[in-house]
Scaffold this motif. Structure first.
Motif, mmCIF file in Angstrom:
data_model
loop_
_atom_site.group_PDB
_atom_site.id
_atom_site.type_symbol
_atom_site.label_atom_id
_atom_site.label_comp_id
_atom_site.label_asym_id
_atom_site.label_seq_id
_atom_site.Cartn_x
_atom_site.Cartn_y
_atom_site.Cartn_z
ATOM 1 N N THR A 131 0.840 -1.195 0.000
ATOM 2 C CA THR A 131 0.000 0.000 0.000
ATOM 3 C C THR A 131 0.875 1.245 0.000
ATOM 4 N N LEU A 132 0.304 2.353 -0.453
ATOM 5 C CA LEU A 132 1.036 3.613 -0.501
ATOM 6 C C LEU A 132 1.565 3.953 0.889
ATOM 7 N N GLY A 133 2.820 4.377 0.949
ATOM 8 C CA GLY A 133 3.454 4.685 2.221
ATOM 9 C C GLY A 133 4.353 3.573 2.734
ATOM 10 N N ASP A 134 4.314 2.399 2.086
ATOM 11 C CA ASP A 134 5.239 1.322 2.458
ATOM 12 C C ASP A 134 6.645 1.654 1.960
ATOM 13 N N ILE A 135 7.635 1.093 2.612
ATOM 14 C CA ILE A 135 9.000 1.113 2.088
ATOM 15 C C ILE A 135 9.251 -0.256 1.475
ATOM 16 N N ILE A 136 9.664 -0.262 0.226
ATOM 17 C CA ILE A 136 9.842 -1.504 -0.507
ATOM 18 C C ILE A 136 11.283 -1.608 -1.017
ATOM 19 N N SER A 137 11.618 -2.765 -1.548
ATOM 20 C CA SER A 137 12.882 -2.901 -2.266
ATOM 21 C C SER A 137 12.576 -3.423 -3.658
ATOM 22 N N ALA B 179 0.872 13.295 4.423
ATOM 23 C CA ALA B 179 1.079 14.744 4.505
ATOM 24 C C ALA B 179 1.147 15.390 3.126
ATOM 25 N N LEU B 180 1.780 14.725 2.170
ATOM 26 C CA LEU B 180 2.027 15.349 0.876
ATOM 27 C C LEU B 180 0.980 15.008 -0.182
ATOM 28 N N SER B 181 0.047 14.140 0.146
ATOM 29 C CA SER B 181 -0.988 13.792 -0.834
ATOM 30 C C SER B 181 -2.314 14.475 -0.531
ATOM 31 N N MET B 182 -2.299 15.459 0.362
ATOM 32 C CA MET B 182 -3.533 16.178 0.669
ATOM 33 C C MET B 182 -4.047 16.916 -0.561
ATOM 34 N N LYS B 183 -5.339 16.902 -0.749
ATOM 35 C CA LYS B 183 -5.958 17.512 -1.929
ATOM 36 C C LYS B 183 -6.434 18.930 -1.622
ATOM 37 N N TYR B 184 -6.367 19.788 -2.646
ATOM 38 C CA TYR B 184 -6.789 21.186 -2.537
ATOM 39 C C TYR B 184 -8.194 21.301 -3.114
ATOM 40 N N TYR B 185 -9.152 21.683 -2.266
ATOM 41 C CA TYR B 185 -10.547 21.767 -2.698
ATOM 42 C C TYR B 185 -10.998 23.224 -2.757
ATOM 43 N N ASN B 186 -11.794 23.536 -3.774
ATOM 44 C CA ASN B 186 -12.378 24.871 -3.892
ATOM 45 C C ASN B 186 -13.872 24.859 -3.623
ATOM 46 N N ASP B 187 -14.314 23.803 -2.976
ATOM 47 C CA ASP B 187 -15.729 23.662 -2.647
ATOM 48 C C ASP B 187 -15.915 23.956 -1.160
ATOM 49 N N CYS C 132 9.349 4.654 -5.737
ATOM 50 C CA CYS C 132 8.428 3.940 -6.621
ATOM 51 C C CYS C 132 7.120 4.717 -6.603
ATOM 52 N N VAL C 133 6.542 4.955 -7.779
ATOM 53 C CA VAL C 133 5.395 5.867 -7.887
ATOM 54 C C VAL C 133 4.224 5.213 -8.608
ATOM 55 N N ALA C 134 3.056 5.312 -7.984
ATOM 56 C CA ALA C 134 1.800 4.973 -8.651
ATOM 57 C C ALA C 134 1.126 6.308 -8.975
ATOM 58 N N TYR C 135 1.649 7.010 -9.959
ATOM 59 C CA TYR C 135 1.150 8.344 -10.286
ATOM 60 C C TYR C 135 -0.218 8.228 -10.960
ATOM 61 N N PRO C 136 -1.172 9.055 -10.550
ATOM 62 C CA PRO C 136 -2.563 8.899 -11.026
ATOM 63 C C PRO C 136 -2.724 8.884 -12.540
ATOM 64 N N THR C 137 -1.900 9.641 -13.278
ATOM 65 C CA THR C 137 -2.064 9.705 -14.734
ATOM 66 C C THR C 137 -1.178 8.712 -15.479
ATOM 67 N N PRO D 11 10.769 4.326 -0.938
ATOM 68 C CA PRO D 11 9.358 4.423 -0.540
ATOM 69 C C PRO D 11 8.443 4.250 -1.742
ATOM 70 N N TYR D 12 7.209 3.910 -1.452
ATOM 71 C CA TYR D 12 6.185 3.722 -2.485
ATOM 72 C C TYR D 12 5.103 4.770 -2.268
ATOM 73 N N TYR D 13 4.970 5.722 -3.213
ATOM 74 C CA TYR D 13 4.058 6.856 -3.091
ATOM 75 C C TYR D 13 3.149 6.949 -4.321
ATOM 76 N N ASP D 14 2.210 7.912 -4.254
ATOM 77 C CA ASP D 14 1.418 8.244 -5.438
ATOM 78 C C ASP D 14 1.833 9.593 -6.016
ATOM 79 N N GLY D 15 2.965 10.097 -5.588
ATOM 80 C CA GLY D 15 3.515 11.347 -6.099
ATOM 81 C C GLY D 15 5.017 11.372 -5.884
ATOM 82 N N PHE D 16 5.665 12.387 -6.411
ATOM 83 C CA PHE D 16 7.122 12.477 -6.334
ATOM 84 C C PHE D 16 7.513 13.226 -5.056
#
Length: 224
Positions: free
Chosen positions: A77-83, A154-162, A108-113, A94-99
């Motif tokens: 899962t995101l946030g694990d440390i892998i080899s 901490a770094l994957s928080m989303k910015y909402y305008n709603d 290692c990145v699972a980038y959304p796009t 680390p394994y993240y969804d962003g840089f």
């Protein structure tokens, strides 16, 4: 110690010290074997995923034939440390969804796009010895479960305008508050979103905050 040696030793201890000593001797002899089997079981329980490098993107990252769903099914899962092991070289990251790592650090990145996960050295791409290896097999192993989860959260928080995304108050949505820093006195410096530009749907709430608090602000500076 083989079985015959253990049998003779147990018989000698039995004659001299009694059956309790024999039980203790057998327990001490077998304990390392039991612990060794337990450790091996734990090793095999750790998530492992095999894949290969399919291509390299324009930023020098190695794209794998593994998707985020594959990682989840395997237990990562995101946030694990892998080899990641490639051609007998093991790299811990680390394994993240962003840089989210520092310049030049592996991740290692699972980038959304992205169509699949990738691994790289942030901002600089992989070194020469890890490039040009399309088709090369890789093995992903768990190194530390949740070892970088705090960074991921901490770094994957989303910015909402709603407005509905900020349940506490209008002031929170307007990002409006008094600033306490250094030797600045209370009630002197405030910050907020822009009360004029409404690109983020916050101008009305900032204006209401300023209007409501104007009588409290005698001499102030507003930072937007």
């Amino acid at each position: 110690m083989n079985t015959i040696q253990l049998k003779h030793l147990s018989y000698s201890v039995l004659l001299r010290y009694g059956w309790r000593s024999v039980v203790f001797l057998v327990f001490v002899t077998l304990l390392p074997l039991v612990m060794s089997c337990s450790d091996d079981d734990n090793v095999y329980d750790l998530p492992v995923l095999n894949g290969k490098i399919t291509s390299y993107n324009e930023f020098g990252a190695a794209m794998l034939d593994i998707k985020e769903e594959d990682m989840m099914k395997a237990g990562f899962t995101l946030g694990d440390i892998i080899s990641i092991t490639i051609d007998e070289m093991e790299i811990v990251m680390p394994y993240y969804d962003g840089f989210y790592t520092r310049h030049g650090e592996y991740l290692c990145v699972a980038y959304p796009t992205y169509p699949s996960i990738c691994f790289t050295a942030n901002n600089i791409g992989l070194p020469e010895e890890l490039t040009g290896q399309e088709g090369q097999r890789v093995v992903i192993r768990m190194w530390e479960k949740g070892g970088s989860l705090d960074v991921q959260q901490a770094l994957s928080m989303k910015y909402y305008n709603d407005r509905d995304g900020y349940p506490i108050s209008d002031e929170e949505f307007a990002n409006a508050r008094m600033v306490h820093v250094g030797n600045i006195a209370s009630g002197v410096l405030y910050r907020s979103s822009s009360p004029f530009c409404n690109d983020f749907n916050r101008a009305y709430y900032v204006s209401a905050y300023l209007t409501h608090g104007w009588h409290l602000m005698h001499t102030f500076r507003l930072v937007v």
